[in-house]
Design a protein around this motif. Sequence first.
Motif, PDB file in Angstrom:
ATOM      1  N   ALA A 295       0.833  -1.207   0.000  1.00 25.66           N
ATOM      2  CA  ALA A 295       0.000   0.000   0.000  1.00 25.66           C
ATOM      3  C   ALA A 295       0.864   1.251   0.000  1.00 25.66           C
ATOM      4  O   ALA A 295       0.547   2.244  -0.671  1.00 25.66           O
ATOM      5  N   MET A 296       1.966   1.215   0.741  1.00 28.76           N
ATOM      6  CA  MET A 296       2.872   2.356   0.768  1.00 28.76           C
ATOM      7  C   MET A 296       3.555   2.535  -0.579  1.00 28.76           C
ATOM      8  O   MET A 296       3.816   3.672  -1.024  1.00 28.76           O
ATOM      9  N   TRP A 297       3.855   1.443  -1.258  1.00 30.26           N
ATOM     10  CA  TRP A 297       4.466   1.528  -2.577  1.00 30.26           C
ATOM     11  C   TRP A 297       3.522   2.201  -3.569  1.00 30.26           C
ATOM     12  O   TRP A 297       3.955   3.033  -4.380  1.00 30.26           O
ATOM     13  N   VAL A 334       7.509   6.296   4.592  1.00 29.28           N
ATOM     14  CA  VAL A 334       8.094   5.012   4.202  1.00 29.28           C
ATOM     15  C   VAL A 334       8.953   4.452   5.334  1.00 29.28           C
ATOM     16  O   VAL A 334       8.921   3.250   5.620  1.00 29.28           O
ATOM     17  N   SER A 335       9.715   5.320   5.990  1.00 29.53           N
ATOM     18  CA  SER A 335      10.560   4.873   7.093  1.00 29.53           C
ATOM     19  C   SER A 335       9.732   4.235   8.200  1.00 29.53           C
ATOM     20  O   SER A 335      10.073   3.156   8.704  1.00 29.53           O
ATOM     21  N   LEU A 336       8.627   4.885   8.583  1.00 30.63           N
ATOM     22  CA  LEU A 336       7.795   4.336   9.656  1.00 30.63           C
ATOM     23  C   LEU A 336       7.198   2.994   9.258  1.00 30.63           C
ATOM     24  O   LEU A 336       7.195   2.038  10.048  1.00 30.63           O
ATOM     25  N   VAL A 337       6.687   2.898   8.038  1.00 27.74           N
ATOM     26  CA  VAL A 337       6.057   1.651   7.597  1.00 27.74           C
ATOM     27  C   VAL A 337       7.087   0.523   7.522  1.00 27.74           C
ATOM     28  O   VAL A 337       6.825  -0.609   7.962  1.00 27.74           O
ATOM     29  N   LEU A 573      -5.717   9.777  -4.926  1.00 32.83           N
ATOM     30  CA  LEU A 573      -6.891   9.497  -4.100  1.00 32.83           C
ATOM     31  C   LEU A 573      -7.119   7.997  -3.980  1.00 32.83           C
ATOM     32  O   LEU A 573      -7.427   7.484  -2.886  1.00 32.83           O
ATOM     33  N   LEU A 574      -6.961   7.253  -5.083  1.00 33.39           N
ATOM     34  CA  LEU A 574      -7.117   5.795  -5.023  1.00 33.39           C
ATOM     35  C   LEU A 574      -6.065   5.173  -4.108  1.00 33.39           C
ATOM     36  O   LEU A 574      -6.367   4.253  -3.337  1.00 33.39           O
ATOM     37  N   ALA A 575      -4.821   5.672  -4.183  1.00 35.52           N
ATOM     38  CA  ALA A 575      -3.769   5.130  -3.316  1.00 35.52           C
ATOM     39  C   ALA A 575      -4.061   5.422  -1.848  1.00 35.52           C
ATOM     40  O   ALA A 575      -3.842   4.563  -0.978  1.00 35.52           O
ATOM     41  N   LEU A 576      -4.589   6.615  -1.550  1.00 38.47           N
ATOM     42  CA  LEU A 576      -4.900   6.962  -0.167  1.00 38.47           C
ATOM     43  C   LEU A 576      -6.047   6.109   0.368  1.00 38.47           C
ATOM     44  O   LEU A 576      -5.983   5.584   1.486  1.00 38.47           O
TER      45      LEU A 576
END
Length: 679
Positions: A295-297, A334-337, A573-576
Amino acid sequence: MFVSIREMGAVLRRRWYVIVPAILLSLLAALHLYRSVPVAYQSQSSVALLDSSAAAKLPPAFGNPISNAGGALVVTADVLIRTLSGADAARELHSLGVTDPYTVGFAANTSGPLLTLTVTGTDREKVLEETNLLTGFAGEQLNALQAAAKVQPAYMVQTAPVVLPQTPVPQLKSRYQQVLGVLILGVGGGFVLSFVADALLAARRRRRERATEAAGTPDRAARRRSRGRHVDATALLTGYLALAFFIPSNLTLPGLGGVGTPANVFALLALFWYLATWLAGRIRPAAGTRLPRVAMWLLAVSVLASYIANAGRGSVRKELLGADRGLIALLVWVSLVVLVSAGIQDRARLDVLMRRAVVMGTIVAAVGFYDFFTATNIADSISIPGLTSGVPQITTLDRGAFTRPRSTTAQPLEFGGMLALLLPFAVQQAFDPVRRHLKAWRRWGPVALMGGALPLTVSRTSIIGALIVILVMVPRWKPQRRWTAIGVLAGAVACFKVIIPGLIGTITALFASFLSNSDSSTQARTVKYSAIVPYLDERPLFGRGLGTFIPELYFFTDNQYMLTLAEMGFLGLLALVFLFLTGIHQGGAIRRLAVGESDRELGQAFFASAVVALVVSATFDALSFPMFAGMFFLTIAAGGSYLGFIRRAAPKPRSVEFPCLPAGQHLPSPSPAPPAPVR
């Protein structure tokens, strides 16, 4: 296991032939950039729009035409700004001699029709001359617009220079930022390449050792063990949480804006630490934890696509800087995930991290109580050398007769949204059987402080977040616990009504005005829904770039979905939305796969937290606030990590080919049969 600082230093010493040339090249490049890039000079002037003498009604005791400048002239100023920023005006100015970049916008910290005209160039005298030309051209364009609209001369709005073109000032900050960026890029690249080289050589050495062992030759090389204490992902993330919770969100490093908080900088350094550990072969992502990273990617792809789209549309300097800050924010997320979902290999350490997050959130909530009852903000008195306030206009906000606390966050909405994200985990930890040996105040204190601080913000966002937590978690409980919770909630409302008279009525009036569309803030947000359409029509797929929809240039959206549409288009928006749905899916999957009641409640907590983020993001631009964004991505990644632990521990189903359970797995012991009745 993460590499220690001692081991990192050993790798850099061994691969000195990689890191030293990289540092030297970056120093030479920075020196060349410093000497070759000319100094930019900037000059500004300010222009006010004055109502015509025919339209201005002068009061009997005092009066000035500019006293009417807070009305419709703001719209006139906006039209003039858009006209001067257009391509036709740029071509005409170029023919007049204004060849350097210029910007036109509303003056900072003002609500009236005051315009700031800025010209930036490398020739000091030319910049001053161009600023004079631009100032005069603004008045000519305003007259031309009114003449085209057939406005009578007596009713024409006039321009009046408030601040004459200033002596150009050298902009050394941008040059230093470029030099520093080259240095960071060179040193960071050398750091990464050093560990890549070390990992490749170590892999070749292991292959040679395996070949030697296969040939029967004893290996005499002994591997040295680091005597330093290893630091794991939980320790790094604890440092991030401490910086995020206890240093006010508005205090940032100079030049980095809202993303330059010490917590975000620490998260970026932790990402380098994880990268070094991964390249050294010390850690690999555990099975079943891929979903939050996928999801982050997808979000990262949409951010990069919007960044490229912004680079090709001729953005002003503020938008370019905003896009760069958007990339920094993406790296922090990204770092947190990655640290949570791939760096934590032990469930006990993940439990420790979530407990620490709840404890620190409780302290922030307690500070909010202090702010509310003292009608102050304790964060305003915190000053840290080297940090500046990235949001200087923040003041103590009031609603009705109450001061809205923000504790160490940047805004009461962020305060309430962050507490609503963490409240489900405070409730889950209070019911956790593992913690029943603790005293009641230690288990239920976080729930009381977090839940009690939400109404104090006197905002719809906090109340909606609290209601979602209640509606998602309470119906899943057993009847006895459910009715007890309902009674406690009713008693809490009664206590608020007695201890803080008028608070419940003010909150009720907020929702009543919202439903009747009679609230000014609701009306302002409704107007913005249509105002975002032109920007969406212009770039519907990739948007204008993350971080470029700056309120100084455009307007506040107060809605994360609207802001995402403007900055990243429909792809963003779709990614969020996929990210939100990922959190909801993870919570539901944990609940379905869990064997014990404690894990089922943990899954419900993740489910509730993700639903809170999904809903409250429609009430304010959530990801623009560093503390809320950090807690959101941390909980999303923690849900994926917990899901991986539970999936790996779940018993494998038996089949025809494999009728026996795998080793180490046993069927649950049947409950004893009831005794036969005695006749």
